[in-house]
Write an enzyme that holds these catalytic residues in place. Sequence first.
Site, PDB file in Angstrom:
ATOM      1  N   SER A  23      45.376  46.745  36.600  1.00 17.47           N
ATOM      2  CA  SER A  23      46.611  46.476  35.864  1.00 17.47           C
ATOM      3  C   SER A  23      47.007  47.523  34.843  1.00 17.47           C
ATOM      4  O   SER A  23      48.134  47.505  34.356  1.00 17.47           O
ATOM      5  CB  SER A  23      46.519  45.105  35.176  1.00 17.47           C
ATOM      6  OG  SER A  23      46.505  44.072  36.133  1.00 17.47           O
TER       7      SER A  23
ATOM      8  N   SER B 102      49.498  44.539  36.262  1.00 19.76           N
ATOM      9  CA  SER B 102      50.281  43.593  35.501  1.00 19.76           C
ATOM     10  C   SER B 102      50.848  44.161  34.203  1.00 19.76           C
ATOM     11  O   SER B 102      51.636  43.502  33.530  1.00 19.76           O
ATOM     12  CB  SER B 102      49.435  42.356  35.193  1.00 19.76           C
ATOM     13  OG  SER B 102      48.325  42.683  34.381  1.00 19.76           O
TER      14      SER B 102
ATOM     15  N   LYS C 286      51.616  43.990  25.318  1.00 21.42           N
ATOM     16  CA  LYS C 286      51.668  43.239  26.562  1.00 21.42           C
ATOM     17  C   LYS C 286      51.742  41.752  26.261  1.00 21.42           C
ATOM     18  O   LYS C 286      51.035  41.247  25.382  1.00 21.42           O
ATOM     19  CB  LYS C 286      50.436  43.558  27.407  1.00 21.42           C
ATOM     20  CG  LYS C 286      50.466  42.978  28.816  1.00 21.42           C
ATOM     21  CD  LYS C 286      49.268  43.465  29.619  1.00 21.42           C
ATOM     22  CE  LYS C 286      49.277  42.919  31.038  1.00 21.42           C
ATOM     23  NZ  LYS C 286      48.147  43.436  31.846  1.00 21.42           N
TER      24      LYS C 286
END
Length: 477
Positions: free
Chosen positions: A185, A161, A86
């Site tokens: 997320s 996210s 990420k």
Amino acid sequence: MSSRELCFLTATELARRIRAREVSCEEVMRAHIDQIGRLNPTVNAIVTFLPEQALASARSADEALARQRAPAPETAPLYGLPVAHKDLVLTKGIRTTFGSPLFRDFVPDADSLIVERLKAAGAITLGKTNTPEFGAGSQTFNTVFGATRNPYDPSKTCGGSSGGAAVALACGMLPIADGSDLGGSLRNPASFCNVAGFRPSAGRVPSWPAYNAWYPLSVLGPMARTVQDLALQLTAIAGADPRAPISIAEPGSVFARPLERGFKGLRLAWSRDLGGLPVDAKVTAVLEAQRHVFEELGLIVEDAQPDFADADEVFKVLRAYHFELSYGALLKAKRDQMKDTVVWNIEQGAQLTGPQIGRAELKRTELYHRVRGFMDRYAFLAAPVVQVLPFDVSQPWVAEINGQRMQTYVDWMKSCYFVSVTGLPAISVPCGFSAEGLPVGLQIVGRHWDDFGVLQLAHAFERHTGFWKTRPGIAAA
């Protein structure tokens, strides 16, 4: 087996085949590189791509296997598996933008702890996955790379996210991925993309570096296509580290145990709306259609949910406090280059008083004990992950559900962040599809520190239903 089919083997099976030398690390890497080249232009999940570097590492891994110098499976359970990180976690020598134009060209000189552990376990870095600016919001878009699209309908959002990670997994571009979860997320994009995302207990996957090493709401965790693959990844990334003072002492090896177990006689609380949250009827219909699965697994299923009073206040205060602590100085210097919702959240934090923060901590403690008492009766809680279906990719956030206006850009995520403030482990596991063909996940929540129990029930549900096997049309072989 074609290279595209190779991309949809589970991570567990891929790792076994690599160890048995039925397939080489280079073959596996080339297959995933080709899949990224084929699909990423449509979905925009991988935002920094390192094919040559990854291939060189894969060849080195093959050479070590050939010379019988590869580390043992117990110490390198992810040997040869491609992974992308990420774009919020630091990667040494690899661009890390945090989805912000302020860090468009930032290259860290050290890895985050989770990256260290993935590498030590034998995983090979292939790139970075897209995220909204500073991970703010559950819709993955930013001004550096643009929006990431849902592979089941590219006109829709993938959530966030950890949106890039979820899409890459759904498309067979990666077998495993890492992510983070403050208000949903890991769970929200998993639900939107028909993959599995696990929010572990705070400290289960230690976080370093961190602005506040004692902050319990933001956690790191695994994403994958199957629950077994989540457990595989946890064997590598879980376990204590002195740099993370709230880390849990249990070693990652506890997740190497068999996931199969019986559930006869255990109680599961079934909640359609966590006590009155607006939930789209299309989401409810998909979830209700699978309620019987838990009864068939032997659980006693009852309509119930804990009292989540004050969860909204607690979350918003502690989130705002975290944003101001993390980005307050940056706001003073670079306000004009920051997303409006990020600016708003930082300013909310700057306006907090000591008594407000103290009251939030008090209410969080009271909430924890109410939920703890509830979970004395129920071993698990099942509820919606997300209150809506995937929505238009051009829409920044959900402003209304069932006629009820959302007051902020995070209000539509309450079904996830109410759980966050309890500190309990929670997973999103594929639960089916709407009439439009859009994925819907089911959230399973467990007792304090019962991360493994959550994985066991999710694994049983997954095996009973098989929804994870439905690939997006763009990834069809």
